[in-house]
Design a protein around this motif. Structure first.
Motif, PDB file in Angstrom:
ATOM      1  N   PRO A 140       0.816  -1.327   0.044  1.00 38.56           N
ATOM      2  CA  PRO A 140       0.144   0.009   0.155  1.00 38.56           C
ATOM      3  C   PRO A 140       0.909   1.245  -0.058  1.00 38.56           C
ATOM      4  N   HIS A 141       0.476   2.350  -0.821  1.00 35.13           N
ATOM      5  CA  HIS A 141       1.302   3.402  -1.087  1.00 35.13           C
ATOM      6  C   HIS A 141       0.683   4.565  -0.441  1.00 35.13           C
ATOM      7  N   GLY A 142       1.233   5.623  -0.120  1.00 37.31           N
ATOM      8  CA  GLY A 142       0.589   6.845   0.460  1.00 37.31           C
ATOM      9  C   GLY A 142       0.843   7.787  -0.791  1.00 37.31           C
ATOM     10  N   GLU A 143       0.466   9.178  -0.499  1.00 41.18           N
ATOM     11  CA  GLU A 143       0.414  10.010  -1.577  1.00 41.18           C
ATOM     12  C   GLU A 143       1.373  11.202  -1.220  1.00 41.18           C
ATOM     13  N   VAL A 144       2.257  11.726  -2.341  1.00 46.94           N
ATOM     14  CA  VAL A 144       2.866  13.002  -1.988  1.00 46.94           C
ATOM     15  C   VAL A 144       2.004  14.209  -2.953  1.00 46.94           C
ATOM     16  N   ARG A 145       1.741  14.956  -1.945  1.00 43.14           N
ATOM     17  CA  ARG A 145       0.776  16.231  -2.530  1.00 43.14           C
ATOM     18  C   ARG A 145       1.460  17.398  -2.547  1.00 43.14           C
ATOM     19  N   GLU A 146       1.254  18.307  -3.770  1.00 44.88           N
ATOM     20  CA  GLU A 146       1.830  19.513  -3.788  1.00 44.88           C
ATOM     21  C   GLU A 146       0.706  20.547  -3.172  1.00 44.88           C
ATOM     22  N   LEU A 147       0.990  21.415  -2.277  1.00 42.68           N
ATOM     23  CA  LEU A 147       0.239  22.304  -1.689  1.00 42.68           C
ATOM     24  C   LEU A 147       0.832  23.612  -1.842  1.00 42.68           C
ATOM     25  N   ILE A 148      -0.107  24.567  -2.656  1.00 42.50           N
ATOM     26  CA  ILE A 148       0.280  25.955  -2.813  1.00 42.50           C
ATOM     27  C   ILE A 148      -0.273  26.734  -2.038  1.00 42.50           C
ATOM     28  N   TYR A 149       0.670  27.782  -1.208  1.00 40.88           N
ATOM     29  CA  TYR A 149      -0.151  28.456  -0.210  1.00 40.88           C
ATOM     30  C   TYR A 149      -0.001  29.722  -0.145  1.00 40.88           C
ATOM     31  N   PHE A 150      -0.730  30.968   0.592  1.00 48.22           N
ATOM     32  CA  PHE A 150      -0.073  32.096   0.609  1.00 48.22           C
ATOM     33  C   PHE A 150       0.323  32.058   2.104  1.00 48.22           C
ATOM     34  N   SER A 151       1.744  32.768   2.232  1.00 51.10           N
ATOM     35  CA  SER A 151       2.140  33.090   3.367  1.00 51.10           C
ATOM     36  C   SER A 151       2.108  34.358   3.772  1.00 51.10           C
ATOM     37  N   LYS A 152       1.568  34.521   5.159  1.00 45.69           N
ATOM     38  CA  LYS A 152       1.252  35.920   5.582  1.00 45.69           C
ATOM     39  C   LYS A 152       2.302  36.510   6.027  1.00 45.69           C
ATOM     40  N   SER A 153       3.207  35.682   6.574  1.00 43.44           N
ATOM     41  CA  SER A 153       4.642  36.181   7.419  1.00 43.44           C
ATOM     42  C   SER A 153       5.432  36.666   6.217  1.00 43.44           C
ATOM     43  N   ASN A 154       5.329  36.267   4.951  1.00 41.37           N
ATOM     44  CA  ASN A 154       6.383  36.488   3.906  1.00 41.37           C
ATOM     45  C   ASN A 154       5.585  37.418   2.837  1.00 41.37           C
ATOM     46  N   ASN A 155       4.303  37.477   2.998  1.00 38.37           N
ATOM     47  CA  ASN A 155       3.444  38.224   1.820  1.00 38.37           C
ATOM     48  C   ASN A 155       3.816  37.580   0.547  1.00 38.37           C
ATOM     49  N   THR A 164       1.124  11.869   2.841  1.00 42.02           N
ATOM     50  CA  THR A 164       0.011  11.329   3.439  1.00 42.02           C
ATOM     51  C   THR A 164       0.019   9.805   3.537  1.00 42.02           C
ATOM     52  N   PRO A 165      -0.035   8.984   4.777  1.00 40.66           N
ATOM     53  CA  PRO A 165       0.234   7.544   4.701  1.00 40.66           C
ATOM     54  C   PRO A 165      -1.033   6.765   3.837  1.00 40.66           C
ATOM     55  N   PRO A 166      -0.417   5.523   3.514  1.00 41.81           N
ATOM     56  CA  PRO A 166      -1.569   4.740   3.045  1.00 41.81           C
ATOM     57  C   PRO A 166      -3.101   4.603   4.000  1.00 41.81           C
ATOM     58  N   GLY A 167      -3.917   4.499   3.211  1.00 42.52           N
ATOM     59  CA  GLY A 167      -5.443   4.620   3.957  1.00 42.52           C
ATOM     60  C   GLY A 167      -5.659   5.903   4.241  1.00 42.52           C
ATOM     61  N   PRO A 212       1.922   5.083  11.217  1.00 42.80           N
ATOM     62  CA  PRO A 212       1.560   5.913  10.087  1.00 42.80           C
ATOM     63  C   PRO A 212       1.622   7.368  10.600  1.00 42.80           C
ATOM     64  N   PHE A 213       2.279   8.340   9.677  1.00 46.09           N
ATOM     65  CA  PHE A 213       2.303   9.951  10.057  1.00 46.09           C
ATOM     66  C   PHE A 213       2.428  10.660   8.853  1.00 46.09           C
ATOM     67  N   ILE A 214       1.724  11.910   9.050  1.00 49.54           N
ATOM     68  CA  ILE A 214       2.251  12.573   7.756  1.00 49.54           C
ATOM     69  C   ILE A 214       3.478  13.366   7.719  1.00 49.54           C
ATOM     70  N   ILE A 215       4.103  13.554   6.733  1.00 47.22           N
ATOM     71  CA  ILE A 215       5.132  14.460   6.541  1.00 47.22           C
ATOM     72  C   ILE A 215       4.856  15.758   5.662  1.00 47.22           C
ATOM     73  N   VAL A 216       5.558  16.833   6.167  1.00 48.17           N
ATOM     74  CA  VAL A 216       5.504  17.857   5.460  1.00 48.17           C
ATOM     75  C   VAL A 216       7.037  18.620   5.264  1.00 48.17           C
ATOM     76  N   MET A 217       7.055  18.740   3.655  1.00 51.43           N
ATOM     77  CA  MET A 217       8.374  19.121   3.256  1.00 51.43           C
ATOM     78  C   MET A 217       8.254  20.457   2.392  1.00 51.43           C
ATOM     79  N   ASP A 218       8.764  21.503   3.321  1.00 52.29           N
ATOM     80  CA  ASP A 218       8.686  22.747   2.767  1.00 52.29           C
ATOM     81  C   ASP A 218      10.191  23.313   2.536  1.00 52.29           C
ATOM     82  N   ASN A 219      10.024  24.596   2.098  1.00 49.37           N
ATOM     83  CA  ASN A 219      11.600  25.144   1.617  1.00 49.37           C
ATOM     84  C   ASN A 219      11.985  26.008   2.658  1.00 49.37           C
ATOM     85  N   GLY A 220      13.216  25.557   3.174  1.00 52.14           N
ATOM     86  CA  GLY A 220      13.884  26.470   4.273  1.00 52.14           C
ATOM     87  C   GLY A 220      15.064  27.534   3.946  1.00 52.14           C
TER      88      GLY A 220
END
Length: 390
Positions: A140-155, A164-167, A212-220
């Motif tokens: 069983p495989h999870g998904e890697v999702r691309e999320l585009i969002y607006f950052s208030k702290s960076n404007n 997101t894990p399988p299931g 199973p847990f969620i992983i968030v990978m952002d740009n640092g």
């Protein structure tokens, strides 16, 4: 005298022929297409020794080189203007590389492209003996999702990738979260592209070795001050680098934008005991600063080739010991062999000193690897099973 000269000349020719024959047989000719070679391309290739072979058509070029691991290898041009050549054996795992054509460094048109060294460029996968833990399997495989969002702290608009894990899509339960950071010169694509974080997790979960847990990978990524180019290695070793406040911008983004957004839009267990922060190299250094300053936010800490935490550090974060459930520190074995004194002290000694005062610590060494992705893949593989245990 003339006879001696003839004998010397003949001996030299024989020795040269023997050396040439040895060089010709030194490279094992069992090259195969790499896992990172583009579809319908025949190069780059790798052989059983860990050598890589590249080929490019450049009939008007005067000199072409393969540049990998800060070493350049001359390629040989044939009658059709096609250049071919090999590297010395490389460490197992993933490596960035490029071609140098008449002094200009360019990506290899035969390889897939990866973001590293602050550019999109070529990468090669040297098969590893333990590559099974990040192999694509019928599980069983999870998904890697691309999320585009607006950052208030960076404007400004930003994006992150979320595993997101399988299931996850079929269930209603909530999950812990690991915020996982890349290294200098890389971006939010690194852990899923080069690191195979999703495949590592899929396999661990399928084998019952990790929760199973969620992983968030952002740009640092951060921009060093202009004077940073003048900072010498000696000055770095004495401390004072990175400069004070270098992590502030990403810390603000993480705490004010990313975490609230993830908790609002994903089924998370939104509390300190179900939240982890980890990173490689620069990301590990960011993890150190952020977790020491925010002990009420994260309970699991992972630093892969990114320094360590000492008893001295706890003076400014007295509740770190009580609130941290795990401190994980790792390095490649070659990193430890070549490590200079002064860069934050001995990471093993620091970690052991914290264990002696009752902190749950874990120190891992990746065998026969340096500051590279195989070290960090193995680190995640060792770190993930330790997270969020009841």
């Amino acid at each position: 005298m003339k006879c001696q000269s003839i004998i010397i000349i003949i001996s030299t020719i024989l020795i040269s022929e023997v050396c040439l024959a040895q060089n010709e047989t030194a490279v094992v000719d069992d090259f195969k297409i790499s896992a990172t070679t583009q579809e319908e391309k025949q190069f780059p290739q790798v052989n059983s020794e860990g050598r890589m072979r590249v080929q490019i058509a450049a009939p008007e070029a005067l000199k072409v080189q393969l540049d990998v691991g800060a070493v350049k290898y001359d390629l040989i041009k044939d009658a059709n203007g096609v250049w071919t050549g090999e590297s010395a054996p490389q460490d197992e795992g993933f490596h960035y590389y490029q071609l140098n054509i008449d002094g200009a460094s360019v990506p290899d048109p035969g390889s897939m492209y990866f973001y590293g060294a602050s550019r999109w460029g070529s990468g090669i996968e040297i098969p590893a003996k333990d590559q099974d833990f990040y192999a694509v399997k019928n599980v069983p495989h999870g998904e890697v999702r691309e999320l585009i969002y607006f950052s208030k702290s960076n404007n400004l608009m930003r994006r992150c990738f979320i595993y997101t894990p399988p299931g996850y899509n079929k269930e209603t339960k909530r999950y812990p979260v690991l915020y996982l950071q890349h290294g200098r010169g890389e971006n939010e694509t690194g852990w899923s592209n080069q690191g195979h974080a999703n495949l590592i997790m899929d396999n661990l979960i399928a084998e019952g070795k990790a929760m199973p847990f969620i992983i968030v990978m952002d740009n640092g990524t951060w921009t060093p001050p202009k004077q940073s180019a003048e900072v010498t290695q000696e000055q770095r070793a004495k401390g004072g680098w990175p400069p004070k406040g270098w992590v502030d911008a990403f810390s603000k983004t993480l705490l004010e934008d990313i975490i609230p957004m993830i908790d609002a839009n994903y089924r998370t267990l939104a509390d300190q005991s179900h939240r982890a922060l980890a990173g490689l190299s620069m990301g590990g250094m960011q993890t150190r600063v952020i977790t020491l300053a925010n002990t009420n936010v994260f309970s699991y800490v992972g630093m892969f080739s990114g320094g360590s935490i000492s008893l001295e550090d706890l003076k400014s974060a007295p509740d770190f010991k009580e609130k941290t459930k795990l401190l994980f520190v790792s390095y490649g074995s070659r990193e430890l062999e070549n490590r200079r004194e002064g860069f934050g002290g001995d990471p093993l000694a620091n970690t052991e000193s914290l264990k002696k005062i009752g902190l749950n610590t874990h120190f891992y060494v990746s065998p026969l690897t340096a500051h590279e992705w195989q070290s960090w893949r193995r680190s995640l593989y060792e770190f993930a099973p330790l997270l969020f245990k009841k």
